[in-house]
Scaffold this active site. Structure first.
Site, PDB file in Angstrom:
ATOM      1  N   HIS A 130       0.866  -1.184   0.000  1.00 46.51           N
ATOM      2  CA  HIS A 130       0.000   0.000   0.000  1.00 46.51           C
ATOM      3  C   HIS A 130       0.897   1.226   0.000  1.00 46.51           C
ATOM      4  O   HIS A 130       1.697   1.429   0.914  1.00 46.51           O
ATOM      5  CB  HIS A 130      -0.924   0.010   1.218  1.00 46.51           C
ATOM      6  CG  HIS A 130      -1.882   1.159   1.202  1.00 46.51           C
ATOM      7  ND1 HIS A 130      -3.163   1.050   0.681  1.00 46.51           N
ATOM      8  CD2 HIS A 130      -1.757   2.439   1.636  1.00 46.51           C
ATOM      9  CE1 HIS A 130      -3.770   2.223   0.795  1.00 46.51           C
ATOM     10  NE2 HIS A 130      -2.943   3.075   1.374  1.00 46.51           N
ATOM     11  N   CYS A 131       0.738   2.053  -1.014  1.00 43.97           N
ATOM     12  CA  CYS A 131       1.595   3.228  -1.174  1.00 43.97           C
ATOM     13  C   CYS A 131       0.850   4.467  -0.689  1.00 43.97           C
ATOM     14  O   CYS A 131      -0.158   4.863  -1.294  1.00 43.97           O
ATOM     15  CB  CYS A 131       2.004   3.400  -2.634  1.00 43.97           C
ATOM     16  SG  CYS A 131       3.102   4.807  -2.915  1.00 43.97           S
ATOM     17  N   PRO A 132       1.299   5.104   0.403  1.00 41.36           N
ATOM     18  CA  PRO A 132       0.615   6.321   0.868  1.00 41.36           C
ATOM     19  C   PRO A 132       0.778   7.480  -0.091  1.00 41.36           C
ATOM     20  O   PRO A 132      -0.061   8.391  -0.103  1.00 41.36           O
ATOM     21  CB  PRO A 132       1.290   6.597   2.215  1.00 41.36           C
ATOM     22  CG  PRO A 132       2.623   5.946   2.127  1.00 41.36           C
ATOM     23  CD  PRO A 132       2.432   4.737   1.276  1.00 41.36           C
TER      24      PRO A 132
END
Length: 362
Positions: A189-191
């Site tokens: 999951h890439c913020p």
């Protein structure tokens, strides 16, 4: 005589009582120490027993206990990442826009006025090509869903059941605690995207990282001479008397320094991330599968077997599958130019390269 003897007798009696009391105190202190050490050892044994009772059974272990202890920390991190994802996206847009503005206001005029014609044409074409590729792939990476297991189909290949979704999990599918759903071929999951990187947007994510790194390197090298000149001018601000510079000149000098420092820092940090994902793609792995495959490799090595990744089709074939290249012209139309074509496969069914004779885990 009687008074003297009684006086001496009283003193001797007091001394004997004092000595007896000292001996009793010493014995009592020693006994208290023994009793205290005994109580501490019993308390330590009892604490160990209570700790083991939390996880010492056939269905759990120490890792489960640690997960339970750190569950509040995981919850805080997940919720903070979820809410701050939009802030990170706005920050990326703001920083990228500021770099583009500085390039157009201060760098491009210098290039147009001092460089030869062929270098001017090269800078205009290469710089705008990188800008288009960065904007396109970042937009697609943030807006494209990574892919989720279909819920309306009952007959789908599954390797396990998700403990949180209570749904079948196809191969290479993992649950994202931030998105609170399973993701096909989940990488992480890439913020900075406020989105998961999965089957349908992994190509956009990697292309954005690659082109952003190339763009930052381009800006850093193009403004190097201007940065050195501006830095030497900035040092003259502390001279007496202060040099007389106009507002536009000081703004240009500080902007060029900001441009060079930002692009150089991002190129180093993002370049390392791009290199790491390049290695993973060559191996046919995701970030999650990298940790799983390392454990499987270690486990099978102890049994005298060799682990082989069933999704590794060779370095070049791995790149063709990720980029969706099926013929030579696709390297131009699908890789070097913006393209929104779908990836190979549906993310549920996967072609594996193993045979049953191979001693490996699946």
């Amino acid at each position: 005589m009687r008074m003297g003897s009684s006086w001496r007798w009283q003193i001797s009696r007091a001394m004997r009582l004092a000595l007896r009391w000292c001996r009793l105190c010493r014995l009592q202190r020693g006994g208290n120490k023994v009793r205290l050490s005994g109580r501490l050892s019993e308390l330590w044994k009892y604490s160990k027993l209570l700790l083991k009772s939390l996880y010492y059974n056939s269905l759990s272990n120490s890792d489960t206990m640690l997960d339970c202890v750190f569950e509040p920390v995981y919850w805080i991190v997940d919720n903070v990442t979820r809410w701050f994802g939009l802030v990170f996206v706005c920050l990326v847009i703001l920083l990228t826009t500021s770099v583009v503005v500085v390039i157009y206001l201060f760098v491009l005029p210098t290039i147009l006025s001092t460089y030869p014609v062929h270098w001017v044409v090269w800078h205009l074409c290469y710089g705008h090509w990188l800008l288009v590729m960065v904007v396109f792939h970042y937009y697609k990476a943030t807006t494209t869903a990574p892919g989720h297991p279909p819920k309306d189909k009952t007959q789908i290949p599954s390797v396990s059941i998700c403990k949180k979704c209570i749904n079948p999990k196809p191969p290479r599918t993992h649950h994202c605690s931030i998105c609170n759903m399973c993701v096909l071929k989940m990488d992480h999951h890439c913020p900075w995207l406020n989105n998961c990187v999965g089957h349908f947007n992994q190509r956009y994510f990697f292309s954005f990282c690659l082109y952003m790194t190339l763009g930052c390197l381009y800006c850093s090298f193009s403004s190097k001479e201007m940065f050195l000149e501006a830095y030497s001018v900035i040092e003259t601000y502390y001279q007496t008397p202060t040099p007389d510079y106009t507002l536009r000149e000081t703004t240009a000098q500080k902007s060029v320094i900001y441009l060079w420092v930002l692009t150089s820092s991002v190129s180093v940090a993002l370049g390392g991330l791009t290199l790491w994902h390049t290695i993973l793609i060559c191996r046919g792995e995701t970030s999650v599968e990298r940790h799983i495959n390392r454990k499987e490799t270690r486990r099978l090595r102890e049994k005298g077997k060799v682990f082989r990744n069933p999704y590794h089709h060779g370095n070049m074939n791995n790149w063709k599958i990720l980029l969706g290249v099926e013929k030579r012209s696709h390297w131009l139309t699908r890789v070097l130019l913006p393209s929104s074509h779908l990836p190979h496969g549906d993310g549920v069914m996967w072609d594996c390269t193993f045979t049953r004779r191979d001693p490996m885990a699946i």
